[in-house]
Design a protein around this motif. Structure first.
Motif, short mmCIF file in Angstrom:
data_model
loop_
_atom_site.label_atom_id
_atom_site.label_comp_id
_atom_site.label_asym_id
_atom_site.label_seq_id
_atom_site.Cartn_x
_atom_site.Cartn_y
_atom_site.Cartn_z
N SER A 149 0.83 -1.21 0.00
CA SER A 149 0.00 0.00 0.00
C SER A 149 0.86 1.24 0.00
O SER A 149 1.94 1.26 0.58
N TYR A 150 0.35 2.30 -0.60
CA TYR A 150 1.00 3.61 -0.56
C TYR A 150 0.01 4.58 0.09
O TYR A 150 -1.10 4.75 -0.39
N HIS A 151 0.43 5.17 1.19
CA HIS A 151 -0.44 6.13 1.87
C HIS A 151 0.27 7.46 2.07
O HIS A 151 0.08 8.12 3.09
N SER A 228 -0.36 2.78 -6.51
CA SER A 228 1.00 2.89 -7.02
C SER A 228 1.85 1.67 -6.68
O SER A 228 2.89 1.46 -7.30
N GLY A 229 1.40 0.84 -5.75
CA GLY A 229 2.11 -0.42 -5.46
C GLY A 229 1.94 -1.46 -6.55
O GLY A 229 2.51 -2.55 -6.46
N GLY A 230 1.11 -1.17 -7.58
CA GLY A 230 1.01 -2.10 -8.70
C GLY A 230 -0.38 -2.44 -9.20
O GLY A 230 -0.55 -3.31 -10.04
N ILE A 259 -6.47 7.64 -5.14
CA ILE A 259 -6.44 7.32 -6.57
C ILE A 259 -7.82 6.92 -7.08
O ILE A 259 -8.24 7.33 -8.16
N THR A 260 -8.54 6.12 -6.30
CA THR A 260 -9.79 5.55 -6.83
C THR A 260 -10.96 6.53 -6.79
O THR A 260 -12.00 6.25 -7.38
N GLY A 261 -10.79 7.67 -6.10
CA GLY A 261 -11.89 8.63 -6.03
C GLY A 261 -12.11 9.37 -7.34
O GLY A 261 -11.23 9.42 -8.19
N PHE A 262 -13.30 9.90 -7.50
CA PHE A 262 -13.64 10.83 -8.58
C PHE A 262 -13.60 10.20 -9.98
O PHE A 262 -13.00 10.73 -10.90
N GLY A 263 -14.26 9.05 -10.08
CA GLY A 263 -14.61 8.53 -11.40
C GLY A 263 -13.69 7.49 -11.99
O GLY A 263 -14.01 6.92 -13.04
N ARG A 264 -12.58 7.19 -11.36
CA ARG A 264 -11.62 6.24 -11.96
C ARG A 264 -12.28 4.90 -12.27
O ARG A 264 -11.94 4.22 -13.22
N LEU A 265 -13.30 4.52 -11.46
CA LEU A 265 -13.97 3.24 -11.66
C LEU A 265 -15.41 3.43 -12.17
O LEU A 265 -16.20 2.49 -12.19
N GLY A 266 -15.74 4.67 -12.56
CA GLY A 266 -17.10 4.91 -13.05
C GLY A 266 -18.09 5.23 -11.94
O GLY A 266 -19.30 5.26 -12.16
N GLU A 267 -17.58 5.43 -10.73
CA GLU A 267 -18.37 5.92 -9.60
C GLU A 267 -17.54 7.00 -8.94
O GLU A 267 -16.33 7.05 -9.14
N TYR A 268 -18.16 7.83 -8.10
CA TYR A 268 -17.35 8.85 -7.44
C TYR A 268 -16.31 8.21 -6.52
O TYR A 268 -15.19 8.71 -6.41
N PHE A 269 -16.69 7.12 -5.88
CA PHE A 269 -15.75 6.46 -4.98
C PHE A 269 -15.77 4.95 -5.21
O PHE A 269 -16.79 4.38 -5.58
N ALA A 270 -14.62 4.32 -4.96
CA ALA A 270 -14.54 2.86 -5.08
C ALA A 270 -15.49 2.20 -4.09
O ALA A 270 -15.98 1.10 -4.33
N GLY A 405 5.97 9.57 -28.53
CA GLY A 405 5.00 10.58 -28.09
C GLY A 405 4.03 10.11 -27.04
O GLY A 405 2.92 10.66 -26.90
N LEU A 406 4.42 9.09 -26.26
CA LEU A 406 3.54 8.56 -25.22
C LEU A 406 4.24 8.66 -23.88
O LEU A 406 5.33 8.11 -23.68
N LEU A 407 3.62 9.37 -22.93
CA LEU A 407 4.21 9.49 -21.59
C LEU A 407 3.61 8.41 -20.72
O LEU A 407 2.40 8.41 -20.46
N VAL A 408 4.43 7.43 -20.32
CA VAL A 408 3.93 6.33 -19.48
C VAL A 408 4.67 6.33 -18.16
O VAL A 408 5.76 6.87 -18.04
N ARG A 409 4.06 5.69 -17.17
CA ARG A 409 4.67 5.60 -15.85
C ARG A 409 4.97 4.14 -15.57
O ARG A 409 4.15 3.26 -15.86
N THR A 410 6.14 3.90 -15.00
CA THR A 410 6.47 2.54 -14.62
C THR A 410 6.84 2.51 -13.14
O THR A 410 7.28 3.50 -12.58
N SER A 411 6.63 1.34 -12.55
CA SER A 411 7.11 1.10 -11.19
C SER A 411 7.81 -0.25 -11.28
O SER A 411 7.16 -1.27 -11.54
N GLY A 412 9.11 -0.26 -11.14
CA GLY A 412 9.85 -1.50 -11.40
C GLY A 412 9.59 -1.91 -12.84
O GLY A 412 9.75 -1.12 -13.77
N ASP A 413 9.14 -3.16 -13.03
CA ASP A 413 8.85 -3.64 -14.39
C ASP A 413 7.35 -3.62 -14.70
O ASP A 413 6.88 -4.37 -15.55
#
Ligand SMILES: Cc1ncc(COP(=O)(O)O)c(C=O)c1O
Length: 443
Positions: A149-151, A228-230, A259-270, A405-413
């Motif tokens: 977890s990342y808090h 962000s832990g994966g 992270i999951t708030g405000f629409g990421r899953l199609g609801e305001y909150f997970a 032209g693509l900005l991507v984020r990685t964490s480890g692999d």
């Protein structure tokens, strides 16, 4: 005599800006300097367009430079630049708290504002301990986090976080902390949506209770989806089981929804997506579409009410920030909620999420892909690491994506994908094609 020019002088001191979570010295060899942003894209100082697959840092959910949000901030800056929330208030603060609690699950009716996600987590942990104290149960001080977890990065959040490299240099952290294991194993690889198996991972909470005794535990904090832990989804039934054990044991359940708030899953909150309501929700990022720093802690009536005792002139919660409910942040939050409704972002996410999911899962047979995990518009593509150089394969892919032209984020692999929620099919196609080409090219 040449006039003193602090800006020209500073431009030679390249290390003046000590950058967060960045290999400082390597960055200076390969800087990415962003001059502007609009919609799904960033534009670099030298004029390149980069498609943003991370919504900034999981925050620009309604797209960059959203005109209504920009206008609301501009307007508020000219009217009310700053007012403290200590023993005073402003209409924007009241309206934002009201609107935010209206969007939250029923019975979550109070909002405490902070300046960031990390501050929201610290606040939530303090509220949890304060709640038990206020009810005369001050022995309940222990906090339970979870592996991966990342808090955030402050001492409380860091203590309950489950990512060792983030903690290594900074101990001792809070002592009264234990951790649940990540509810994930080999059986769940390439699951479509929530893994069907694995609810039994919640039984670890019973084991921790057997070790520590429920009467000493204040709260359990989890990200409903590890971010962000994966990006690990909760197995079917897992969150329900945590809820049930917490209820039975008098332990508060905190969902970190930064992270999951405000629409990421199609609801305001997970919490709404999974149908499990915690006692406390932390949020930030998408709350203002990333345009002004702001976090919030949302609490149930029962938690709030526990503090509302004693003489009315006493402060119930000795806690707060200079920037709690900053007027510009409130203006940005209210405009963000309006944009969400106007653009029907949650509906859009629900419609496009299956297209996104199928596109991401189509990379299953691409070279090096070891696992894919996805929910809403939030996905991880995990690669098999090179035996001698963990992280190097994804780093090489990242360079190829940038060149395309693509900005991507990685964490480890692992690629962590979380584009703005206004994403449409052409951008999905471009992201997947670019990643696919990069995966085919790297060794
Ligand atoms: C789940 C979670 N909690 C807390 C934080 C910390 O938020 P901030 O960086 O705004 O302090 C983050 C940041 O990514 C996060 O993902």
């Amino acid at each position: 005599m040449t006039p003193f020019d602090p800006i020209a002088r500073d431009s030679n001191r390249t290390d003046a800006f000590w950058m967060p979570f960045t290999p400082q010295r390597q960055y200076r060899q390969r800087p990415i300097s962003i001059a502007s942003a609009s919609g799904m894209s960033y534009f670099t100082e030298d004029g390149c367009e980069l498609l943003d697959t991370m919504a900034g840092l999981w925050c620009v959910n309604a797209g960059h430079a959203q005109p209504k949000i920009v206008e609301a901030i501009r307007d508020m800056a000219g009217r009310l630049d700053y007012v403290s929330s200590f023993k005073m208030s402003h209409p924007g603060a009241e309206a934002t708290a009201q609107a935010l609690t209206n969007l939250a699950p029923a019975s979550i009716d109070h909002a405490f504002f902070t300046g960031s996600g990390s501050e929201a987590v610290e606040t939530a942990l303090k509220i949890a301990r304060g709640y038990h104290q206020a009810r005369g149960d001050g022995r309940r001080t222990k906090l339970i986090g979870r592996q991966k977890s990342y808090h955030g990065v402050n001492f409380g959040g860091l203590s309950v976080s489950g990512i060792a490299p983030h903690k290594r240099a900074f101990g001792p952290l809070l002592g009264d902390v234990a951790h649940l294991p990540l509810p994930y194993d080999e059986r769940m690889r390439f699951s479509i949506g929530q893994p069907e198996c694995g609810a039994e991972y919640a039984d670890w909470l019973e084991r921790l209770i057997a070790i520590h005794d429920a009467s000493t535990i204040a709260a359990v904090i989890v990200e409903p989806i590890t971010g962000s832990g994966g990006i690990y989804l909760p197995p079917v039934g897992y969150l329900e089981k945590l809820r049930e054990i917490c209820d039975r044991s008098g332990i508060l359940l905190i969902f970190d929804e930064v992270i999951t708030g405000f629409g990421r899953l199609g609801e305001y909150f997970a919490s709404q997506y999974f149908g499990v309501t915690p006692d406390i929700i932390t949020c930030a990022k998408g709350l203002t579409n990333g345009a002004v720093p702001m976090g919030a802690v949302l609490v149930r009536d029962t938690v709030f009410d526990a503090f509302m005792h004693g003489p009315a002139e006493t402060i119930e919660l000795f806690h707060g920030y200079t920037y709690s409910a900053h007027p510009l942040a409130c203006a940005a939050a209210l405009a963000t909620f309006a944009v969400h409704q106007e653009l029907r972002i949650n509906d859009h996410v629900r419609e496009i999420a299956p297209i996104w999911r199928n596109a991401v899962h189509a990379l299953k047979d691409a070279p090096h892909v070891a696992d894919i995990r996805t929910a809403g518009i939030l996905s991880a593509i995990e690669l098999t690491p090179r035996p001698d150089a963990p992280g190097a394969r994804a780093a090489d892919c990242l360079d190829l994506c940038l060149a395309a032209g693509l900005l991507v984020r990685t964490s480890g692999d692992t690629f962590l994908l979380s584009p703005p929620l206004i994403i449409a099919e052409p951008a999905i196609g471009r992201i997947i094609d670019t990643l696919s080409a990069a995966l085919s090219e790297v060794a």
